[in-house]
Design a protein around this motif. Structure first.
Motif, PDB file in Angstrom:
ATOM      1  N   ILE A 130       0.995  -1.213   0.221  1.00 38.38           N
ATOM      2  CA  ILE A 130      -0.151  -0.207   0.053  1.00 38.38           C
ATOM      3  C   ILE A 130       0.741   1.338  -0.110  1.00 38.38           C
ATOM      4  O   ILE A 130       1.812   1.005   0.602  1.00 38.38           O
ATOM      5  CB  ILE A 130      -1.047   0.003   1.135  1.00 38.38           C
ATOM      6  CG1 ILE A 130       0.001   0.113   2.536  1.00 38.38           C
ATOM      7  CG2 ILE A 130      -1.976  -1.265   1.235  1.00 38.38           C
ATOM      8  CD1 ILE A 130      -0.927   0.228   3.708  1.00 38.38           C
ATOM      9  N   LEU A 131       0.273   2.377  -0.293  1.00 41.57           N
ATOM     10  CA  LEU A 131       1.089   3.631  -0.373  1.00 41.57           C
ATOM     11  C   LEU A 131       0.073   4.431   0.618  1.00 41.57           C
ATOM     12  O   LEU A 131      -0.992   4.625   0.377  1.00 41.57           O
ATOM     13  CB  LEU A 131       0.912   4.204  -1.771  1.00 41.57           C
ATOM     14  CG  LEU A 131       1.539   5.889  -1.677  1.00 41.57           C
ATOM     15  CD1 LEU A 131       3.146   5.600  -1.585  1.00 41.57           C
ATOM     16  CD2 LEU A 131       1.200   6.402  -3.041  1.00 41.57           C
ATOM     17  N   LEU A 132       0.883   4.815   1.764  1.00 39.35           N
ATOM     18  CA  LEU A 132       0.236   5.916   2.776  1.00 39.35           C
ATOM     19  C   LEU A 132       0.649   7.243   2.450  1.00 39.35           C
ATOM     20  O   LEU A 132       1.877   7.456   2.461  1.00 39.35           O
ATOM     21  CB  LEU A 132       0.407   5.396   4.134  1.00 39.35           C
ATOM     22  CG  LEU A 132      -0.331   4.270   4.660  1.00 39.35           C
ATOM     23  CD1 LEU A 132       0.289   3.790   6.105  1.00 39.35           C
ATOM     24  CD2 LEU A 132      -1.773   4.312   4.464  1.00 39.35           C
ATOM     25  N   GLY A 133      -0.235   8.207   2.634  1.00 36.70           N
ATOM     26  CA  GLY A 133       0.200   9.715   2.713  1.00 36.70           C
ATOM     27  C   GLY A 133      -0.371  10.125   4.067  1.00 36.70           C
ATOM     28  O   GLY A 133      -1.318  10.172   4.628  1.00 36.70           O
ATOM     29  N   VAL A 134       0.875  10.683   4.642  1.00 38.42           N
ATOM     30  CA  VAL A 134       0.518  11.119   5.833  1.00 38.42           C
ATOM     31  C   VAL A 134       1.009  12.739   6.005  1.00 38.42           C
ATOM     32  O   VAL A 134       2.076  13.090   5.746  1.00 38.42           O
ATOM     33  CB  VAL A 134       1.469  10.369   6.993  1.00 38.42           C
ATOM     34  CG1 VAL A 134       1.248  10.589   8.584  1.00 38.42           C
ATOM     35  CG2 VAL A 134       1.264   9.023   6.925  1.00 38.42           C
ATOM     36  N   GLN A 135      -0.137  13.345   6.679  1.00 39.24           N
ATOM     37  CA  GLN A 135       0.095  14.876   6.610  1.00 39.24           C
ATOM     38  C   GLN A 135       0.541  15.062   8.069  1.00 39.24           C
ATOM     39  O   GLN A 135      -0.219  14.777   9.122  1.00 39.24           O
ATOM     40  CB  GLN A 135      -1.063  15.697   6.454  1.00 39.24           C
ATOM     41  CG  GLN A 135      -1.016  17.364   6.411  1.00 39.24           C
ATOM     42  CD  GLN A 135      -2.128  17.863   5.959  1.00 39.24           C
ATOM     43  OE1 GLN A 135      -3.282  17.739   6.648  1.00 39.24           O
ATOM     44  NE2 GLN A 135      -2.381  18.649   5.176  1.00 39.24           N
ATOM     45  N   THR A 136       1.702  15.999   8.281  1.00 41.53           N
ATOM     46  CA  THR A 136       2.232  16.369   9.621  1.00 41.53           C
ATOM     47  C   THR A 136       1.328  17.336  10.304  1.00 41.53           C
ATOM     48  O   THR A 136       0.357  18.241   9.420  1.00 41.53           O
ATOM     49  CB  THR A 136       3.602  16.586   9.545  1.00 41.53           C
ATOM     50  OG1 THR A 136       3.871  17.685   8.756  1.00 41.53           O
ATOM     51  CG2 THR A 136       4.400  15.442   9.313  1.00 41.53           C
ATOM     52  N   ILE A 137       1.399  17.807  11.586  1.00 38.30           N
ATOM     53  CA  ILE A 137       0.825  18.925  12.151  1.00 38.30           C
ATOM     54  C   ILE A 137       1.332  20.232  12.089  1.00 38.30           C
ATOM     55  O   ILE A 137       2.841  20.052  11.643  1.00 38.30           O
ATOM     56  CB  ILE A 137       0.485  18.389  13.744  1.00 38.30           C
ATOM     57  CG1 ILE A 137       1.752  18.170  14.335  1.00 38.30           C
ATOM     58  CG2 ILE A 137      -0.527  17.402  13.791  1.00 38.30           C
ATOM     59  CD1 ILE A 137       1.639  17.872  15.889  1.00 38.30           C
ATOM     60  N   CYS A 138       0.928  21.377  12.499  1.00 35.84           N
ATOM     61  CA  CYS A 138       1.506  22.560  12.219  1.00 35.84           C
ATOM     62  C   CYS A 138       2.703  22.705  13.154  1.00 35.84           C
ATOM     63  O   CYS A 138       3.526  23.522  12.694  1.00 35.84           O
ATOM     64  CB  CYS A 138       0.382  23.663  12.291  1.00 35.84           C
ATOM     65  SG  CYS A 138      -0.995  23.705  11.182  1.00 35.84           S
ATOM     66  N   SER A 139       2.829  22.315  14.338  1.00 34.23           N
ATOM     67  CA  SER A 139       3.885  22.333  15.221  1.00 34.23           C
ATOM     68  C   SER A 139       4.941  21.645  15.098  1.00 34.23           C
ATOM     69  O   SER A 139       5.989  21.510  15.762  1.00 34.23           O
ATOM     70  CB  SER A 139       3.079  22.097  16.957  1.00 34.23           C
ATOM     71  OG  SER A 139       2.861  20.653  16.768  1.00 34.23           O
ATOM     72  N   SER A 140       5.103  20.910  13.799  1.00 35.32           N
ATOM     73  CA  SER A 140       6.129  20.065  13.350  1.00 35.32           C
ATOM     74  C   SER A 140       6.537  20.279  11.822  1.00 35.32           C
ATOM     75  O   SER A 140       5.663  20.138  11.131  1.00 35.32           O
ATOM     76  CB  SER A 140       6.004  18.806  13.667  1.00 35.32           C
ATOM     77  OG  SER A 140       5.835  18.310  15.026  1.00 35.32           O
ATOM     78  N   PHE A 141       7.810  20.564  11.643  1.00 33.27           N
ATOM     79  CA  PHE A 141       8.317  20.728  10.149  1.00 33.27           C
ATOM     80  C   PHE A 141       9.278  19.474  10.024  1.00 33.27           C
ATOM     81  O   PHE A 141      10.365  19.487  10.542  1.00 33.27           O
ATOM     82  CB  PHE A 141       8.950  21.957   9.977  1.00 33.27           C
ATOM     83  CG  PHE A 141       9.512  21.995   8.439  1.00 33.27           C
ATOM     84  CD1 PHE A 141       8.734  22.786   7.424  1.00 33.27           C
ATOM     85  CD2 PHE A 141      10.815  21.731   8.320  1.00 33.27           C
ATOM     86  CE1 PHE A 141       9.082  22.842   6.122  1.00 33.27           C
ATOM     87  CE2 PHE A 141      11.203  21.843   6.933  1.00 33.27           C
ATOM     88  CZ  PHE A 141      10.459  22.170   6.100  1.00 33.27           C
ATOM     89  N   VAL A 142       8.701  18.537   9.366  1.00 30.41           N
ATOM     90  CA  VAL A 142       9.504  17.099   9.223  1.00 30.41           C
ATOM     91  C   VAL A 142      10.159  17.211   7.836  1.00 30.41           C
ATOM     92  O   VAL A 142       9.845  16.986   6.837  1.00 30.41           O
ATOM     93  CB  VAL A 142       8.613  15.942   9.191  1.00 30.41           C
ATOM     94  CG1 VAL A 142       9.462  14.595   9.143  1.00 30.41           C
ATOM     95  CG2 VAL A 142       7.905  16.038  10.555  1.00 30.41           C
TER      96      VAL A 142
END
Length: 607
Positions: free
Chosen positions: A355-367
């Motif tokens: 599978i391919l997962l797209g994960v969006q990070t939260i505003c308090s983290s720049f990854v």
């Protein structure tokens, strides 16, 4: 650094080998400094204000048309984007009619090689740039960098009038509209005059106090391969600006930086300098923040970052140093828990068990995750974490570029092979859109300079071991000037045809980009399989790949393997430990290419 920014109030940090000092507190005992507060003595000024943003320069990797070029790079790169084949001969011919004989982009780039980029930290206001708007005196701004492009004008394949559209002003929007992905810093490196002076309103209090801040790391062992960045920070009543500048010889990208504000009070900054080296700032802030969002802005080809945080009041201390603060270490040895929350925003099946997962990070983290590096994925309820290497959403088309969204949020994609009895993969396979997933612990050792001085690059991938090569191939497609690899050969091993991830897409890429060659190999073929089959340790299979590559490239029906013009050959390998060992054994035994196989990654790199 003194000419870098206005003297804004502040707290000026210089970084010695073991700890960071802010002038003052002369009696501080270095042996006890780990327990001292990070004091920041600031002269009060009720009129002190400050805020602002800095335009972000860099190579965002967005594809664009091959015509109407603002800088013309798309006409001399073999393929500036993997989503786009090289420009047609008619396009090149049309562009060449706009320049005088002998004014080719190839000649311009050779001129660049003979010039040294002038070191500068000069700040230039837009009012000054506006005075230089003629063909004999032409300045312009691209992503906060100010260039004198007068000498470049006659070399521009799109013609002088196209360039003059940006004369004397900020041409960033025009540049982004045509080809945002272009590495303009390389094309115009000898034309750099300085950086755009941003109007940030009233400056901070300009008085400076001699104060010392202890940032002593827990482990004072420092690798010799890199130097710590230079650090400053600035503040007024409501804003703290943390500025970090890497060394001039550090080749950084946006993905070199990771920033998090955890639980509104723990500030964590990681910068991957020379892989695998990572520098980290880790501080418990003086007060918990009401708003854990921040902004991060880049300058100087991502060598400098300014992180702006909103705080409740003016601080006398920055806070307390935590584990591995101001430490330079191997990224794979970092033990700090920096997991941040993410949300699954996309899930799609690539094969019957992948599978391919797209994960969006939260505003308090720049990854940021450098190419070839991995992160850990963790489901909070179970606490189980495993390493995964991020990929692009696709390898062709507009979506092959990394995805971004508002604020600091980034969308990171992962290829997951789901095992029925896997402790984590079984759970990952059950995730749905809007499920929560934690991301953290960036680590790796791959350095893109491995690909310098390489004519032929062979990539050996076993199953889901394809993941690091997705971004590496994309990287080479975007930087064919800096990394002029003549041919990329992807040899993709799977059990059966149904296991091949993005098989049709890889074929399309090979058809549209003459540098790239794709060879799927299955170990258990069925009657309808027309591709290669065999074991990874088969030298005849390797010979067949070389023959097919050069038959296609040279356009002749027969070519002897010993006559293949391989040039400087390098290989990269990613798969299971058994797969990797078999590849090494084969490469050591073959006699058709010269390569050095050692633990120092001379010619062979193993993930």
């Amino acid at each position: 650094m003194s000419g870098d920014l206005p003297k804004e109030n502040v707290i000026s940090i210089s970084v010695p080998p073991v700890f960071i000092e802010l002038d003052g507190a002369k009696d501080c005992d270095k042996n006890e400094s780990l327990n001292l507060p990070m004091e920041v003595e600031v002269e009060e000024d009720s009129n002190s204000k400050g805020n602002g943003t800095i335009v972000q320069p860099g190579n965002d990797g967005i594809e664009s048309p091959a015509s109407n070029s603002f800088l013309g790079a798309d006409l001399f790169q073999k393929s500036a984007s993997l989503a786009m084949p090289p420009p047609s001969s008619t396009t090149v011919k049309k562009a060449r009619n706009l320049v005088s004989p002998g004014m080719s982009m190839v000649k311009w780039m050779k001129l660049q090689e003979d010039r040294v980029r002038p070191p500068t930290r000069k700040k230039i206001p837009l009012s000054e740039i506006a005075k230089h708007n003629t063909e004999t005196d032409c300045w312009l701004v691209i992503r906060n960098c100010v260039y004198d492009v007068t000498e470049y004008l006659p070399y521009h394949p799109g013609g002088i009038p196209e360039m003059m559209k940006g004369a004397g002003k900020d041409a960033t929007a025009l540049f982004n509209e045509v080809h945002r992905w272009v590495n303009f810093d390389s094309i115009l490196r000898s034309c750099l005059l300085g950086y755009l002076l941003i109007d940030v309103g009233e400056s901070f209090d300009e008085s400076e106090e001699d104060v010392r801040v202890s940032l002593v790391p827990m482990n004072t062992s420092v690798p010799k391969t890199s130097s710590r960045p230079q650090v400053k920070f600035f503040q007024d009543d409501s804003v703290l600006v943390f500025q970090v500048e890497a060394m001039e010889d550090d080749e950084l990208s946006e993905d070199s930086w990771s920033v998090s504000v955890l639980n509104r009070e723990r500030f964590l900054l990681k910068v991957v300098l020379k892989p695998p080296d990572l520098w980290m700032a880790h501080v418990k802030l003086l007060q918990a923040l009401h708003d854990d969002q921040f902004t991060i802005n880049f300058q100087d080809s991502f060598r400098k970052a300014r992180i702006t945080i909103k705080k409740p009041s003016k601080w006398k201390t920055l806070g307390t140093p935590l584990q591995d603060n101001n430490r330079l270490m191997d990224s794979r040895q970092c033990q700090v828990d920096d997991f941040c929350c993410g949300t699954v925003i996309e899930k799609q099946e690539l094969t019957h068990n992948v599978i391919l997962l797209g994960v969006q990070t939260i505003c308090s983290s720049f990854v940021g995750i450098p190419i070839g590096f991995h992160v850990k994925l963790r489901i909070q309820e179970t606490g189980i974490a495993r390493k995964y290497t991020p990929v692009n959403r696709s390898i062709i088309g507009e979506l092959s570029r990394p995805q971004k969204s508002e604020e600091n949020r980034r969308v990171i994609y992962f290829i997951i092979k789901v095992y029925p009895d896997g402790l984590l993969t079984k759970e990952l396979g059950l995730l749905s859109v809007n499920s929560q997933l934690e991301i953290g612990t960036v680590a790796g050792r791959y350095d893109p300079t491995f690909l310098k001085n390489c004519d032929t690059l062979a990539l050996f991938a076993g199953g889901s071991g394809i993941t690091p090569f997705v971004r590496i191939i994309d990287f080479l497609g975007q930087r064919s000037i800096s990394y002029p690899v003549k041919r990329i050969i992807l040899i993709f091993f799977n059990h059966i045809e149904a296991d091949i991830i993005w098989g049709e897409e890889w074929m399309q890429l090979a058809d549209s980009w003459n540098v790239f060659h794709f060879f799927p190999v299955v170990s258990s073929p069925v009657n309808c399989w027309e591709g290669l089959s065999g074991r990874v340790d088969s030298i005849p299979l390797f010979e067949s790949v070389l023959l097919r590559t050069f038959t296609k490239e040279l356009g002749i029906r027969q070519v002897k393997v010993e006559k293949c013009p391989v040039g400087k050959f390098k290989a990269m390998i990613c798969g299971s430990s058994g797969f990797n060992d078999a590849c090494i054994s084969m490469l050591k035994s073959q006699t058709h290419v010269d390569l050095i196989v050692t633990e120092d990654d001379d010619d062979v790199f193993i993930f």
